[in-house]
Design a protein around this motif. Structure first.
Motif, short mmCIF file in Angstrom:
data_model
loop_
_atom_site.label_atom_id
_atom_site.label_comp_id
_atom_site.label_asym_id
_atom_site.label_seq_id
_atom_site.Cartn_x
_atom_site.Cartn_y
_atom_site.Cartn_z
N GLN A 181 1.02 -1.37 -0.13
CA GLN A 181 0.28 0.02 0.01
C GLN A 181 1.06 1.42 0.27
O GLN A 181 1.55 1.28 1.14
CB GLN A 181 -0.87 -0.27 1.40
CG GLN A 181 -1.99 -1.12 1.19
CD GLN A 181 -2.71 -0.70 1.96
OE1 GLN A 181 -2.16 -0.45 3.54
NE2 GLN A 181 -4.12 -2.16 2.29
N ALA A 219 -6.06 -3.66 -0.38
CA ALA A 219 -6.97 -3.37 0.65
C ALA A 219 -7.12 -4.45 1.44
O ALA A 219 -7.99 -5.62 0.79
CB ALA A 219 -8.21 -2.91 0.39
N GLU A 258 -10.09 -7.31 6.18
CA GLU A 258 -10.50 -6.28 6.32
C GLU A 258 -11.09 -4.48 6.73
O GLU A 258 -11.74 -4.89 7.88
CB GLU A 258 -10.17 -6.25 8.14
CG GLU A 258 -8.66 -6.25 8.32
CD GLU A 258 -7.51 -7.03 7.94
OE1 GLU A 258 -6.65 -6.71 7.77
OE2 GLU A 258 -8.34 -8.06 7.45
N LYS A 259 -10.16 -4.30 5.74
CA LYS A 259 -10.71 -3.09 5.57
C LYS A 259 -11.69 -2.70 4.27
O LYS A 259 -11.88 -1.54 3.86
CB LYS A 259 -9.07 -2.44 5.17
CG LYS A 259 -8.16 -1.92 6.55
CD LYS A 259 -7.57 -1.81 6.49
CE LYS A 259 -6.39 -1.90 7.77
NZ LYS A 259 -5.70 -0.23 7.61
N LEU A 260 -12.19 -3.54 3.92
CA LEU A 260 -13.36 -3.45 2.62
C LEU A 260 -14.82 -3.03 3.10
O LEU A 260 -15.03 -3.94 4.51
CB LEU A 260 -13.24 -4.17 1.79
CG LEU A 260 -11.45 -4.36 0.73
CD1 LEU A 260 -11.93 -5.96 0.45
CD2 LEU A 260 -11.65 -3.64 0.63
N ASN A 261 -15.06 -2.34 2.11
CA ASN A 261 -16.34 -2.32 3.14
C ASN A 261 -17.80 -3.40 2.83
O ASN A 261 -17.67 -4.22 1.62
CB ASN A 261 -17.17 -1.03 1.38
CG ASN A 261 -16.76 0.11 2.40
OD1 ASN A 261 -15.74 0.27 3.37
ND2 ASN A 261 -17.08 1.59 1.07
#
Length: 155
Positions: free
Chosen positions: A58, A149, A152-155
């Motif tokens: 990232q 991503a 756990e950080k995805l919507n």
């Protein structure tokens, strides 16, 4: 997926995507690989100098906020935008059947390389030191061109 730089006996260089280093060896042994420029099936892995980010894949983790970033004062040409979109689509397709392993990437990749677990496509994060160590051991790895991503950080 693993990306290898390949070369033929005529000196042409090109890329090949494989499920594992074993897949590359199997396809080469069966004569299934050929140079897209000249058609020869005498293909080998070419030396690679991967650009491995300092931590993970990232961008915000690679450069601190105060670091300068390359910029342009005009929009990218349409050809560049199209190429980047195609590359992003190819990465997304390659990762579709890959499992996120987070910061266990180096450990899990090494286990696969040494036959301690079944081979499977994975992606995750590795420190620069971990990536260099994997490369020095001959473990095939490649940096991803675009950030990914964690689930756990995805919507």
């Amino acid at each position: 997926m693993i990306v290898f730089d390949l070369a033929c006996t005529e000196g042409h260089r090109f890329e090949g995507w494989f499920g594992s280093s074993g897949d590359f060896e199997d396809q080469r042994a069966r004569g299934l690989l050929c140079c897209p420029s000249c058609g020869t099936s005498e293909v080998t892995k070419a030396p690679m100098a991967p650009a491995v980010p300092a931590k993970g894949n990232q961008r915000q983790e690679v450069l601190p906020p105060e670091a300068s970033r390359p910029m342009a004062n005009t929009p990218m040409p349409a050809e560049v935008q199209k190429a980047l979109a195609a590359l992003a689509k190819a990465q997304a397709e390659a990762l579709k059947h890959s499992t996120w392993v987070g910061d266990k990437f180096a450990e899990e990749t090494r286990k696969m390389h040494y036959g301690e677990r079944d081979e499977a496509p994975i992606h995750g994060q590795a420190s620069l030191a971990e990536a260099k160590a994997l490369i020095e051991e001959g473990v095939p790895v490649a940096p991803l061109p675009f950030p990914v991503a964690p689930p756990e950080k995805l919507n």
